[in-house]
Design a protein around this motif. Structure first.
Motif, short mmCIF file in Angstrom:
data_model
loop_
_atom_site.label_atom_id
_atom_site.label_comp_id
_atom_site.label_asym_id
_atom_site.label_seq_id
_atom_site.Cartn_x
_atom_site.Cartn_y
_atom_site.Cartn_z
N MET A 14 -4.38 9.40 -27.49
CA MET A 14 -3.86 8.79 -28.70
C MET A 14 -3.15 7.47 -28.41
O MET A 14 -2.31 7.03 -29.16
CB MET A 14 -2.91 9.76 -29.40
N GLY A 15 -3.50 6.87 -27.28
CA GLY A 15 -2.94 5.56 -26.94
C GLY A 15 -1.79 5.59 -25.96
O GLY A 15 -1.24 4.54 -25.63
N GLY A 16 -1.40 6.77 -25.49
CA GLY A 16 -0.32 6.87 -24.52
C GLY A 16 -0.77 6.40 -23.14
O GLY A 16 -1.95 6.26 -22.86
N ALA A 17 0.20 6.16 -22.26
CA ALA A 17 -0.07 5.62 -20.93
C ALA A 17 -0.55 6.71 -19.98
O ALA A 17 -0.05 7.84 -20.02
CB ALA A 17 1.16 4.96 -20.37
N THR A 18 -1.50 6.37 -19.14
CA THR A 18 -1.95 7.28 -18.08
C THR A 18 -1.14 7.06 -16.81
O THR A 18 -0.86 7.99 -16.07
CB THR A 18 -3.45 7.05 -17.79
N PHE A 19 -0.76 5.82 -16.55
CA PHE A 19 -0.05 5.47 -15.33
C PHE A 19 1.37 4.99 -15.64
O PHE A 19 1.63 4.48 -16.73
CB PHE A 19 -0.80 4.38 -14.56
N ALA A 20 2.24 5.15 -14.67
CA ALA A 20 3.62 4.71 -14.82
C ALA A 20 3.68 3.21 -15.11
O ALA A 20 2.86 2.43 -14.63
CB ALA A 20 4.41 5.03 -13.54
N PHE A 21 4.66 2.82 -15.89
CA PHE A 21 4.80 1.42 -16.32
C PHE A 21 4.88 0.47 -15.13
O PHE A 21 4.24 -0.58 -15.12
CB PHE A 21 6.04 1.28 -17.21
N ARG A 22 5.63 0.85 -14.12
CA ARG A 22 5.79 -0.04 -12.95
C ARG A 22 4.44 -0.29 -12.26
O ARG A 22 4.14 -1.42 -11.86
CB ARG A 22 6.79 0.56 -11.98
N PHE A 23 3.65 0.77 -12.13
CA PHE A 23 2.33 0.59 -11.50
C PHE A 23 1.42 -0.28 -12.37
O PHE A 23 0.64 -1.09 -11.87
CB PHE A 23 1.68 1.93 -11.21
N ARG A 78 0.81 -1.20 0.00
CA ARG A 78 0.00 0.00 0.00
C ARG A 78 0.85 1.25 0.00
O ARG A 78 0.56 2.21 -0.72
CB ARG A 78 -0.94 0.00 1.20
N SER A 79 1.92 1.30 0.77
CA SER A 79 2.67 2.53 0.93
C SER A 79 3.29 3.00 -0.39
O SER A 79 3.48 4.19 -0.60
CB SER A 79 3.76 2.34 1.98
N ARG A 80 3.58 2.08 -1.31
CA ARG A 80 4.23 2.47 -2.56
C ARG A 80 3.23 2.75 -3.67
O ARG A 80 3.53 3.51 -4.58
CB ARG A 80 5.18 1.37 -3.00
N TYR A 81 2.06 2.13 -3.63
CA TYR A 81 1.18 2.19 -4.79
C TYR A 81 -0.23 2.66 -4.49
O TYR A 81 -1.07 2.68 -5.38
CB TYR A 81 1.12 0.82 -5.46
N SER A 82 -0.54 3.04 -3.25
CA SER A 82 -1.92 3.41 -2.94
C SER A 82 -2.34 4.68 -3.67
O SER A 82 -3.51 4.90 -3.91
CB SER A 82 -2.11 3.58 -1.44
N ASP A 83 -1.39 5.54 -4.00
CA ASP A 83 -1.70 6.74 -4.77
C ASP A 83 -0.99 6.59 -6.11
O ASP A 83 0.17 6.92 -6.24
CB ASP A 83 -1.20 7.98 -4.02
N PRO A 84 -1.68 6.05 -7.13
CA PRO A 84 -1.02 5.70 -8.38
C PRO A 84 -0.26 6.87 -9.00
O PRO A 84 -0.69 8.02 -8.95
CB PRO A 84 -2.17 5.27 -9.29
N THR A 85 0.90 6.59 -9.57
CA THR A 85 1.73 7.59 -10.20
C THR A 85 1.27 7.81 -11.63
O THR A 85 1.27 6.88 -12.43
CB THR A 85 3.20 7.15 -10.20
N PHE A 86 0.86 9.01 -11.93
CA PHE A 86 0.46 9.32 -13.28
C PHE A 86 1.71 9.53 -14.13
O PHE A 86 2.67 10.15 -13.71
CB PHE A 86 -0.41 10.58 -13.31
N ASP A 87 1.70 9.02 -15.34
CA ASP A 87 2.83 9.12 -16.25
C ASP A 87 2.61 10.34 -17.15
O ASP A 87 2.08 10.24 -18.25
CB ASP A 87 2.93 7.84 -17.09
N ASN A 88 3.05 11.53 -16.64
CA ASN A 88 2.80 12.77 -17.37
C ASN A 88 3.74 12.97 -18.54
O ASN A 88 3.58 13.88 -19.33
CB ASN A 88 2.92 13.97 -16.41
#
Length: 197
Positions: free
Chosen positions: A20-29, A2-12
Motif C-alpha cells: 500500500m505504498g509503505g517502505a520495504t527498506f529502512a530510510f537511511r539505506f 560495505r560493512s554497514r549496508y551490504s545486507d540491506p535492513t528491511f523496514d518491518n
C-alpha cells in the motif's frame, strides 16, 4: 560502506504495508542508495567503454569486490554495489540489470551478456504484506549468460554452463552444460576445452 549496508535492513515497522505504498527498506539505506544512484549517473553512466577501470574503482568505493580486470559496461544497472562480487576478466555487458538485493557472485571469466537480468528478489505471495524475499545468485567461472536471459533468485550456474539467449533459469544449472528455453532445460554438454584458467 560495505560493512554497514551490504545486507540491506528491511523496514518491518513501516506503515502502511509495502503493498500500500509503505517502505520495504529502512530510510537511511534508501538515502545511501539514492546517493549511489546519483554517483553512478554523474560519474559512470555516460563514460565510454575504455573507462571500465574507472567504473570498477567507483563500484569498489561503494563496497563491491571487483577484480581490476573485470568489465562493467556503463549502461549496467546495479541495485547495490555492496552485494556484488566479480572475478578476473568477468564481465557484465550493455544494459544488464543487476537487481542484487542479495549477493551476486560472477566468477573468473564468466560473461553476462547484454540486457540480461540477474534478479535476487521475489515476494511471498501467500503473505498479505507481500514481503520481499531474497536469495543469492552465483555464476561459476567460464559460464555464459547469453543475451536477454533471466536468472532468478537462488540460482547457481555451474562452472562453464551456458544459459542461452532469452533463457529463464530458476534452478541449478549443472557445470559444462548448455541450457535454453523457458524454463531453461539442458540441451547438450559443453566442451571443457572452453575453460580459461
Amino acid at each position: 560502506m560495505r560493512s554497514r549496508y551490504s545486507d540491506p535492513t528491511f523496514d518491518n515497522t513501516a506503515q502502511p504495508l509495502p503493498r500500500m505504498g509503505g517502505a520495504t527498506f529502512a530510510f537511511r539505506f534508501r538515502l545511501v542508495r539514492l546517493f549511489w544512484a546519483a554517483c553512478w549517473t554523474l560519474f559512470a553512466a555516460w563514460t565510454p567503454s575504455f573507462f571500465s577501470p574507472w567504473r570498477g574503482w567507483l563500484l569498489r568505493r561503494f563496497g563491491a569486490r571487483i577484480h581490476s580486470t573485470a568489465i562493467v559496461r556503463s549502461s549496467v544497472k546495479i541495485w547495490w554495489p555492496g552485494n556484488l562480487t566479480m572475478g578476473r576478466h568477468s564481465s557484465m555487458g550493455p544494459g544488464v540489470i543487476c537487481y542484487n538485493v542479495a549477493e551476486i557472485t560472477i566468477d573468473d571469466f564468466a560473461i553476462v551478456s547484454q540486457r540480461s537480468h540477474l534478479c535476487t528478489g521475489t515476494h511471498d505471495v501467500n503473505d498479505p504484506a507481500f514481503p520481499l524475499k531474497s536469495r543469492p545468485i552465483s555464476i561459476g567461472s567460464n559460464a555464459w549468460v547469453a543475451a536477454e536471459a533471466f536468472v532468478g533468485p537462488g540460482v547457481t550456474i555451474g562452472e562453464g554452463a551456458v544459459l542461452g539467449a532469452r533463457g529463464v533459469a530458476f534452478g541449478k544449472l549443472e557445470p559444462w552444460t548448455i541450457y535454453a528455453g523457458n524454463p531453461a532445460k539442458p540441451i547438450k554438454e559443453r566442451s571443457r576445452d572452453a575453460a580459461i584458467q
